[in-house]
Design an enzyme around this catalytic site. Structure first.
Site, short mmCIF file in Angstrom:
data_model
loop_
_atom_site.label_atom_id
_atom_site.label_comp_id
_atom_site.label_asym_id
_atom_site.label_seq_id
_atom_site.Cartn_x
_atom_site.Cartn_y
_atom_site.Cartn_z
N PRO A 100 0.78 -1.23 0.00
CA PRO A 100 0.00 0.00 0.00
C PRO A 100 0.82 1.28 0.00
O PRO A 100 1.85 1.37 0.67
CB PRO A 100 -0.84 -0.10 1.28
CG PRO A 100 -0.23 -1.18 2.09
CD PRO A 100 0.46 -2.10 1.13
N ASN A 101 0.32 2.22 -0.79
CA ASN A 101 0.85 3.58 -0.90
C ASN A 101 2.16 3.67 -1.69
O ASN A 101 2.66 4.77 -1.93
CB ASN A 101 1.01 4.25 0.49
CG ASN A 101 -0.31 4.29 1.23
OD1 ASN A 101 -1.29 4.81 0.68
ND2 ASN A 101 -0.37 3.73 2.41
N ARG B 223 5.01 10.74 -2.56
CA ARG B 223 4.69 10.49 -1.16
C ARG B 223 5.91 10.78 -0.27
O ARG B 223 6.97 10.16 -0.46
CB ARG B 223 4.33 9.00 -1.06
CG ARG B 223 4.19 8.50 0.33
CD ARG B 223 4.17 6.97 0.35
NE ARG B 223 3.92 6.51 1.70
CZ ARG B 223 4.17 5.30 2.14
NH1 ARG B 223 4.65 4.38 1.31
NH2 ARG B 223 3.93 4.96 3.37
N TYR C 152 10.96 8.76 1.21
CA TYR C 152 10.91 7.72 0.17
C TYR C 152 11.53 8.13 -1.16
O TYR C 152 11.55 7.34 -2.10
CB TYR C 152 9.46 7.28 -0.04
CG TYR C 152 8.84 6.68 1.21
CD1 TYR C 152 9.32 5.48 1.73
CD2 TYR C 152 7.79 7.33 1.88
CE1 TYR C 152 8.77 4.94 2.89
CE2 TYR C 152 7.24 6.79 3.03
CZ TYR C 152 7.73 5.60 3.53
OH TYR C 152 7.20 5.06 4.68
N ASN D 19 8.01 -5.64 -0.85
CA ASN D 19 7.89 -4.52 0.09
C ASN D 19 6.41 -4.44 0.45
O ASN D 19 5.60 -3.88 -0.29
CB ASN D 19 8.38 -3.22 -0.53
CG ASN D 19 8.39 -2.08 0.49
OD1 ASN D 19 7.80 -2.21 1.56
ND2 ASN D 19 9.02 -0.97 0.15
N ALA E 271 3.04 -0.93 4.88
CA ALA E 271 2.50 -0.96 6.24
C ALA E 271 1.99 -2.35 6.65
O ALA E 271 1.96 -2.68 7.85
CB ALA E 271 1.38 0.07 6.38
N ASP F 3 1.81 -15.86 6.48
CA ASP F 3 1.36 -17.24 6.20
C ASP F 3 1.49 -17.57 4.72
O ASP F 3 1.87 -18.70 4.36
CB ASP F 3 -0.10 -17.43 6.62
CG ASP F 3 -0.26 -17.67 8.12
OD1 ASP F 3 0.77 -17.82 8.81
OD2 ASP F 3 -1.41 -17.71 8.58
N GLU G 175 12.58 -9.59 1.84
CA GLU G 175 11.83 -8.43 2.35
C GLU G 175 12.64 -7.16 2.08
O GLU G 175 13.83 -7.10 2.36
CB GLU G 175 11.62 -8.60 3.87
CG GLU G 175 10.90 -7.44 4.51
CD GLU G 175 10.73 -7.62 6.03
OE1 GLU G 175 11.15 -8.67 6.58
OE2 GLU G 175 10.18 -6.70 6.67
N HIS H 122 12.72 -2.83 2.30
CA HIS H 122 12.18 -1.53 2.74
C HIS H 122 13.08 -0.41 2.26
O HIS H 122 14.32 -0.53 2.30
CB HIS H 122 12.05 -1.46 4.27
CG HIS H 122 11.07 -2.45 4.79
ND1 HIS H 122 9.71 -2.33 4.60
CD2 HIS H 122 11.26 -3.63 5.42
CE1 HIS H 122 9.11 -3.38 5.13
NE2 HIS H 122 10.02 -4.19 5.62
N SER I 112 12.97 2.81 3.56
CA SER I 112 13.46 3.52 4.75
C SER I 112 13.97 2.52 5.78
O SER I 112 13.63 1.33 5.73
CB SER I 112 12.32 4.35 5.35
OG SER I 112 11.28 3.49 5.80
N ARG J 208 12.58 4.55 12.89
CA ARG J 208 11.32 5.28 12.85
C ARG J 208 10.43 4.88 14.05
O ARG J 208 10.95 4.37 15.04
CB ARG J 208 10.64 5.04 11.49
CG ARG J 208 11.54 5.53 10.33
CD ARG J 208 10.92 5.26 8.98
NE ARG J 208 9.70 6.04 8.80
CZ ARG J 208 8.83 5.82 7.81
NH1 ARG J 208 9.06 4.86 6.91
NH2 ARG J 208 7.74 6.57 7.71
C1 DQA Z 1 8.16 0.93 3.98
C2 DQA Z 1 8.19 1.14 5.51
C3 DQA Z 1 6.82 0.94 6.11
O1 DQA Z 1 6.87 1.14 7.52
C4 DQA Z 1 5.82 1.92 5.54
O2 DQA Z 1 4.54 1.68 6.05
C5 DQA Z 1 5.83 1.92 4.05
C6 DQA Z 1 7.09 1.80 3.33
C7 DQA Z 1 9.52 1.27 3.32
O3 DQA Z 1 9.73 0.82 2.21
O4 DQA Z 1 10.32 1.99 3.92
O5 DQA Z 1 4.79 2.15 3.42
O6 DQA Z 1 7.88 -0.43 3.72
#
Ligand code: DQA
Length: 143
Positions: free
Chosen positions: A9-10, A17, A22, A71, A74, A84, A95, A97, A99, A104
């Site tokens: 998401p996002n 954003r 980011y 990624n 949230a 799962d 995985e 990320h 940031s 944070r």
């Molecule tokens: C994120 C870190 C998450 O905490 C956040 O909710 C995101 C982006 C990152 O790529 O830094 O949407 O996954």
């Protein structure tokens, strides 16, 4: 090698954003540069703001791709169901990320993905995805 990238998401708003966190590059632009740099890798890309759609995509690519870069945004911090799904598929998941979530808010320190992921790349900006790809290439070379 076939690599599936899944963004949660996002992350469709990358570039706009919170650019201080980011960055200012859209994922579409970045993906173009990845495809150019790694022209011998087959990529597929999926983004969704919906938890169940991310699970459907993991199930779809999780028996045929060589690796998934996920990624989960949230949902990383909340989703037992995505954890799962990772356990249920054959393909290893890395995985990612952008940031450094550990620098944070406290709620970002919890991950339902890390315990079931092959590895974790975090905090290198959008280049975290590229570092994930390099780790996969390196594994193939050193096998
Ligand atoms: C994120 C870190 C998450 O905490 C956040 O909710 C995101 C982006 C990152 O790529 O830094 O949407 O996954």
């Amino acid at each position: 090698m076939k690599i599936s990238i899944i963004n949660g998401p996002n992350l469709n708003l990358l570039g706009k954003r919170e650019p201080n966190i980011y960055g200012s590059v859209t994922f579409e632009e970045y993906l173009k540069s990845l495809k150019k740099e790694f022209s011998n890798i087959e990529f597929d890309y999926f983004q969704s703001n919906i938890e169940g759609e991310i699970i459907d995509q993991l199930q779809k690519v999780g028996f045929s791709s060589d690796s998934v870069l996920l990624n989960a945004a949230a949902y990383t911090h909340t989703s037992v169901a995505i954890g799962d799904a990772i356990k249920a598929i054959d393909t290893p998941v890395i995985e990612i990320h952008i940031s450094n979530t550990f620098s944070r808010e406290d709620f970002r320190h919890q991950s339902f993905i890390t315990p079931v992921a092959k590895g974790l790349i975090i905090g290198f900006g959008i280049d975290s995805y590229r570092l994930g790809i390099l780790s996969l290439i390196n594994q193939v070379k050193t096998k």
